[in-house]
Design a protein around this motif. Structure first.
Motif, short mmCIF file in Angstrom:
data_model
loop_
_atom_site.label_atom_id
_atom_site.label_comp_id
_atom_site.label_asym_id
_atom_site.label_seq_id
_atom_site.Cartn_x
_atom_site.Cartn_y
_atom_site.Cartn_z
N PRO A 24 -37.10 20.90 17.39
CA PRO A 24 -36.82 20.31 15.97
C PRO A 24 -36.19 18.86 16.13
CG PRO A 24 -35.06 21.83 16.53
CD PRO A 24 -36.03 22.09 17.54
N GLY A 25 -35.63 18.45 17.19
CA GLY A 25 -35.26 17.03 17.24
C GLY A 25 -36.55 16.07 16.94
N SER A 26 -37.74 16.50 17.30
CA SER A 26 -38.81 15.47 17.12
C SER A 26 -39.26 15.64 15.59
CB SER A 26 -39.91 16.08 17.81
OG SER A 26 -40.47 17.23 17.67
N LEU A 27 -38.62 16.09 14.82
CA LEU A 27 -39.31 16.27 13.37
C LEU A 27 -38.24 15.81 12.38
CD1 LEU A 27 -40.09 20.06 13.66
CD2 LEU A 27 -41.60 18.26 13.92
N ASP A 28 -38.59 15.40 11.30
CA ASP A 28 -37.58 14.86 10.33
C ASP A 28 -37.08 16.29 9.44
OD1 ASP A 28 -36.31 13.75 8.23
OD2 ASP A 28 -37.96 12.75 7.49
N VAL A 29 -35.93 16.83 10.18
CA VAL A 29 -35.45 18.05 9.64
C VAL A 29 -34.87 17.97 8.26
CG1 VAL A 29 -33.94 20.03 10.37
CG2 VAL A 29 -35.38 18.78 12.02
N VAL A 30 -34.98 18.92 7.59
CA VAL A 30 -34.46 19.10 6.09
C VAL A 30 -33.45 20.11 6.15
CG1 VAL A 30 -34.99 19.74 3.73
CG2 VAL A 30 -36.35 18.36 4.81
N HIS A 31 -33.64 21.21 6.91
CA HIS A 31 -32.72 22.55 7.27
C HIS A 31 -33.06 23.22 8.57
CE1 HIS A 31 -30.51 26.11 5.70
NE2 HIS A 31 -31.32 26.54 6.62
N LEU A 32 -32.00 23.55 9.10
CA LEU A 32 -31.88 24.22 10.27
C LEU A 32 -30.98 25.34 10.28
CD1 LEU A 32 -33.25 24.68 13.08
CD2 LEU A 32 -31.93 22.81 14.12
N ASP A 33 -31.19 26.45 10.75
CA ASP A 33 -30.09 27.45 10.86
C ASP A 33 -30.81 28.54 11.90
OD1 ASP A 33 -31.51 29.56 9.45
OD2 ASP A 33 -30.45 29.13 7.87
N GLU A 34 -30.18 29.49 11.98
CA GLU A 34 -30.44 30.48 13.10
C GLU A 34 -31.69 31.21 12.86
OE1 GLU A 34 -27.96 32.60 10.30
OE2 GLU A 34 -27.43 31.04 11.60
N ARG A 35 -32.09 31.29 11.47
CA ARG A 35 -33.27 31.99 11.07
C ARG A 35 -34.65 30.93 10.43
NH1 ARG A 35 -32.87 37.59 10.71
NH2 ARG A 35 -30.70 38.41 10.73
N VAL A 36 -34.13 29.96 9.94
CA VAL A 36 -35.10 28.98 9.24
C VAL A 36 -35.09 27.52 9.86
CG1 VAL A 36 -35.82 28.26 6.93
CG2 VAL A 36 -34.90 30.76 7.31
N LEU A 37 -36.51 26.87 9.77
CA LEU A 37 -36.58 25.56 9.97
C LEU A 37 -37.36 24.97 8.86
CD1 LEU A 37 -36.49 23.02 11.63
CD2 LEU A 37 -38.41 23.88 12.76
N ALA A 38 -36.77 23.81 8.24
CA ALA A 38 -37.50 23.25 7.14
C ALA A 38 -37.65 21.81 7.58
CB ALA A 38 -37.02 23.20 5.84
N PHE A 39 -38.79 21.13 7.59
CA PHE A 39 -39.18 19.89 7.92
C PHE A 39 -40.07 19.07 7.14
CE2 PHE A 39 -41.77 22.51 10.52
CZ PHE A 39 -42.63 21.62 10.54
N HIS A 40 -40.16 17.82 7.05
CA HIS A 40 -41.06 17.12 6.28
C HIS A 40 -42.38 17.12 7.46
CE1 HIS A 40 -38.90 14.94 3.25
NE2 HIS A 40 -37.87 15.22 4.12
N HIS A 41 -43.44 17.58 6.77
CA HIS A 41 -44.82 17.71 7.50
C HIS A 41 -45.18 16.59 8.32
CE1 HIS A 41 -48.84 19.13 8.13
NE2 HIS A 41 -48.68 20.22 7.37
N THR A 42 -45.35 16.57 9.46
CA THR A 42 -45.99 15.79 10.37
C THR A 42 -47.08 15.06 9.95
OG1 THR A 42 -47.11 17.23 11.97
CG2 THR A 42 -44.67 17.06 12.12
N ARG A 43 -47.94 15.74 9.25
CA ARG A 43 -49.09 15.01 8.60
C ARG A 43 -49.24 15.48 7.47
NH1 ARG A 43 -53.75 17.41 11.28
NH2 ARG A 43 -52.31 18.98 11.88
N PRO A 44 -48.55 14.80 6.32
CA PRO A 44 -48.58 15.45 4.89
C PRO A 44 -49.67 15.16 4.20
CG PRO A 44 -47.30 13.36 5.24
CD PRO A 44 -47.77 13.61 6.63
N PHE A 45 -50.02 16.23 3.62
CA PHE A 45 -51.14 16.14 2.48
C PHE A 45 -50.48 15.61 1.00
CE2 PHE A 45 -52.07 20.38 5.02
CZ PHE A 45 -52.86 19.77 5.97
N TRP A 46 -49.35 15.57 0.80
CA TRP A 46 -49.06 15.27 -0.42
C TRP A 46 -47.97 13.94 -0.36
CZ3 TRP A 46 -49.49 20.44 0.37
CH2 TRP A 46 -50.66 21.01 -0.21
N GLN A 47 -47.43 13.33 -1.24
CA GLN A 47 -46.48 12.15 -1.35
C GLN A 47 -45.08 12.83 -0.64
OE1 GLN A 47 -45.66 10.47 -4.86
NE2 GLN A 47 -44.25 8.97 -4.00
N VAL A 48 -44.76 14.11 -1.18
CA VAL A 48 -43.55 14.77 -0.60
C VAL A 48 -44.07 16.26 -0.21
CG1 VAL A 48 -41.25 15.80 -1.10
CG2 VAL A 48 -42.26 13.83 -2.14
N HIS A 49 -44.03 16.43 1.14
CA HIS A 49 -44.59 17.63 1.83
C HIS A 49 -43.49 18.21 2.77
CE1 HIS A 49 -48.40 19.63 3.48
NE2 HIS A 49 -47.44 20.29 3.19
#
Length: 118
Positions: A24-49
């Motif tokens: 996850p260190g290679s990503l633009d992480v929004v949220h990280l815990d023991e169950r869930v990872l959320a990050f900005h898409h590496t190849r976004p389809f939308w302005q915010v993704h």
């Protein structure tokens, strides 16, 4: 300084288990815990993704069962938090998951997006 060479395109079937969750260190992480990872898409389809993914492998929304209940609850809580933040900042948000042949990466993931397509 030498020009940077972009990494080769991922060609596997589970980007999340193979790339995102282990590093996850290679990503633009929004949220990280023991169950869930959320990050900005590496190849976004939308302005915010933003992509929200359970860290434990679950193949798809339609294959999830009672054994995945805790992971699904955690996933939906984070999807709601991310969508709320995107809506607050951008005035609108959409939540989407793909199934079957629409699902490029065979790991349950939810897209939260806003703005025009890129």
């Amino acid at each position: 300084m030498e020009p940077s060479i972009p990494p080769p395109a991922y060609t596997g079937t589970d980007f999340y288990c193979d790339v995102a969750i282990p590093d996850p260190g290679s990503l633009d992480v929004v949220h990280l815990d023991e169950r869930v990872l959320a990050f900005h898409h590496t190849r976004p389809f939308w302005q915010v993704h933003v992509v929200v993914v359970p860290r434990r492998h679950i193949a798809s929304f339609t294959t999830a069962g009672a054994a995945e209940e805790d992971d699904l609850r955690a996933l939906l809580e984070v999807v709601q938090q991310v969508a709320r933040q995107v809506e607050r900042e951008h005035g609108a948000a959409a939540v989407l998951t793909n199934l079957g042949s629409y699902q490029d990466s065979k790991h349950l993931h939810v897209h939260v997006h806003s703005g025009p397509q890129r």
